[in-house]
Design an enzyme around this catalytic site. Structure first.
Site, PDB file in Angstrom:
ATOM      1  N   GLU A  46      -1.709 -40.032  -5.537  1.00 26.26           N
ATOM      2  CA  GLU A  46      -2.980 -40.491  -6.110  1.00 26.26           C
ATOM      3  C   GLU A  46      -4.178 -39.758  -5.498  1.00 26.26           C
ATOM      4  O   GLU A  46      -5.160 -39.469  -6.185  1.00 26.26           O
ATOM      5  CB  GLU A  46      -3.116 -42.008  -5.885  1.00 26.26           C
ATOM      6  CG  GLU A  46      -4.330 -42.635  -6.499  1.00 26.26           C
ATOM      7  CD  GLU A  46      -4.397 -42.480  -8.015  1.00 26.26           C
ATOM      8  OE1 GLU A  46      -3.634 -43.153  -8.703  1.00 26.26           O
ATOM      9  OE2 GLU A  46      -5.215 -41.669  -8.498  1.00 26.26           O
ATOM     10  N   LYS A  81      -6.335 -29.334  -9.386  1.00 29.44           N
ATOM     11  CA  LYS A  81      -6.362 -30.727  -9.870  1.00 29.44           C
ATOM     12  C   LYS A  81      -6.094 -30.781 -11.369  1.00 29.44           C
ATOM     13  O   LYS A  81      -5.366 -31.662 -11.849  1.00 29.44           O
ATOM     14  CB  LYS A  81      -7.712 -31.366  -9.513  1.00 29.44           C
ATOM     15  CG  LYS A  81      -7.869 -31.541  -7.995  1.00 29.44           C
ATOM     16  CD  LYS A  81      -9.304 -31.857  -7.611  1.00 29.44           C
ATOM     17  CE  LYS A  81      -9.424 -32.063  -6.101  1.00 29.44           C
ATOM     18  NZ  LYS A  81     -10.818 -32.094  -5.629  1.00 29.44           N
TER      19      LYS A  81
HETATM   20  N1  HSE Z   1     -12.700 -30.460  -1.351  1.00 24.71           N
HETATM   21  C1  HSE Z   1     -12.443 -31.465  -2.312  1.00 24.71           C
HETATM   22  C2  HSE Z   1     -13.740 -31.731  -3.066  1.00 24.71           C
HETATM   23  C3  HSE Z   1     -11.964 -32.723  -1.632  1.00 24.71           C
HETATM   24  O1  HSE Z   1     -14.800 -31.254  -2.650  1.00 24.71           O
HETATM   25  O2  HSE Z   1     -13.700 -32.383  -4.085  1.00 24.71           O
HETATM   26  C4  HSE Z   1     -11.132 -33.592  -2.495  1.00 24.71           C
HETATM   27  O3  HSE Z   1     -10.042 -32.963  -3.066  1.00 24.71           O
END
Ligand code: HSE
Length: 451
Positions: free
Chosen positions: A129, A205
């Site tokens: 998650e 992502k």
């Molecule tokens: N480096 C990532 C961001 C942290 O700035 O969103 C979370 O994945």
């Protein structure tokens, strides 16, 4: 009931948050998990490094075997980051009969297939998650809450660091470099912040979301990406003048065959299996919901064929929001929900739909174009002729009045053109020609425009 034994790999920003939560809220977590969540070990690479107070020093070890060989450890939280060491450790832990909770989007986006196969082979579950959207429970929403839908599109702000930087550049004219340093101090950025600002983190992502939403495992190279590193305050100001704001978006949408929809238009049906995707700075109208997402917040629009539009919003980076997602996975593991979900979803199983990735040059969009041009007769005519030759229609133009030089020299001025919807390939071909004009100082700057 016996305690549920937990080990952590890594004690950086997120690991420290997870340890704190486990140690500071035992009663709340025991009530939710039905048994005690017992933190037994924390594997770190430097046992001598000073650690946050409140975490007993006896928990720290530099030896992964201390976890592998501890039969009371049932689940290991991988928050060490990076790919190579983390991958081998996860494979060894799965083989040793440990479930895995991970926040490591780079690992899943690049080796999800191998890791999930290993989990299935060894009868262990993997929960993730925290890998997308920090504290926003978007993985749970896609895997469970929206399980009845064919997802039609995803459109999100998935990198907190970039959103934090762009918000301050837009609202206060801050410099990119100052805000990046600030995001690092606040614990939003990756250990290597290049991954944040060049769009790689958002692409990782998006690759995970695309696997869940569309059942497609993609090489990362299939996601065309641009980051925010080159964004100029000049373009942020022109965007404002035009009523837009610039956001780094990760987008994926199914397109009906040969329909010619703009990327930001919602698909009408999911009959055809063409998937378009990209990570890019996009100009959004100032009142669009994603344009209003500020600071390190993330947000994701998900459109499903039954549910219609849904919107998820929350802190996308930082210690405790990410720890919130990790500990939720631990509770799911302790009650057995995560294991059931893992078995039933068959993610990264190769058992996916026959979806083809759409050629990015065929994607259609409106574009913002900023050229630096000589302020003299015929320049505009040359540019508009090239656009016309490529069937590109102009929606609006801005050129501010510049002072005339006494010596007759022509000034270099910004010239802004907003186009109507065109195929990306035609736009890029026109741009190449424009940048070869002697009156233009390349490279010209362009962004897709969304609504
Ligand atoms: N480096 C990532 C961001 C942290 O700035 O969103 C979370 O994945």
């Amino acid at each position: 009931m016996e305690p549920f034994g937990i080990a952590l790999l890594g004690c950086g920003t997120v690991g420290t948050g997870v340890a704190k939560m486990l140690l500071e809220h035992p009663d709340r977590l025991t009530a939710r998990a039905g048994r005690k969540l017992e933190l037994r070990r924390i594997v770190v690479d430097d046992a001598k490094k000073p650690r946050p107070s409140g975490i007993p020093s006896s928990l720290f070890t530099t030896n992964l075997r201390a976890v592998i060989d501890d039969p009371a450890v049932q689940v290991v939280v991988e928050v060490v980051g990076g790919i190579d060491w983390a991958k081998q450790a996860v494979l060894d832990l799965l083989a040793a009969g440990k479930h895995i909770v991970t926040a490591n989007k780079a690992l899943l986006a690049t080796h999800g297939g191998e890791i999930f196969d290993a989990g299935r082979r060894h009868g262990q579950a993997i929960a993730f998650e925290a890998s997308v959207g920090g504290g926003i429970p978007i993985i749970g929403a896609l895997c469970q809450g929206l399980a009845a839908n064919q997802i039609l599109s995803l459109q999100g702000i998935l990198n907190g660091t970039c959103n934090y930087i762009l918000t301050c550049m837009t609202e206060n004219g801050c410099s990119y470099a100052d805000m990046l340093a600030d995001a690092q101090r606040k614990g939003y950025a990756e250990a290597d912040p290049t991954m944040d600002v060049d769009g790689t983190d958002s692409a990782h992502k998006l690759a995970i979301l695309v696997q869940i939403a569309f059942g497609v495992a993609l090489p990362l190279s299939a996601i065309q990406r641009r980051g925010i590193a080159g964004i100029d305050l000049l373009d942020i100001r022109f965007a404002k003048e035009l009523g837009y704001t610039i956001k780094l978006l990760a987008e994926a949408w199914l397109e009906p065959a040969a329909c010619g929809l703009a990327p930001h238009a919602k698909p009408q049906s999911a009959k055809c299996d063409q998937l378009a995707m990209h990570v890019s700075p996009v100009m959004l109208r100032q009142n669009a919901p994603l344009a209003l997402v500020r600071d390190a917040y993330n947000a994701l629009f998900v459109v499903g064929d039954a549910v219609g539009s849904t919107l998820y919003y929350g802190r996308g980076a930082g210690q405790m929001p990410t720890a919130s997602a990790v500990v939720a996975d631990l509770i799911d593991m302790a009650v057995g929900r995560a294991q059931q979900t893992f078995r039933s979803l068959k993610l990264w199983s190769g058992n996916h739909r026959n979806i083809v990735v759409r050629d990015p040059s065929t994607m259609r969009s409106r574009f913002y174009l900023r050229m630096m041009v000589e302020d003299r007769p015929g320049v505009m005519a040359d540019i508009t002729r090239i656009l016309a030759n490529h069937q590109i229609s102009i929606a609006s133009v801005i050129q501010h009045e510049a002072l005339e030089h006494a010596d007759g020299e022509s000034e270099i001025v910004p010239l802004i053109i907003m186009t109507h919807t065109v195929p990306t390939g035609s736009f890029r071909a026109a741009l190449d020609e424009i940048d070869r004009l002697v009156s233009v100082r390349p490279p010209s700057v362009y962004y897709p425009v969304g609504d």
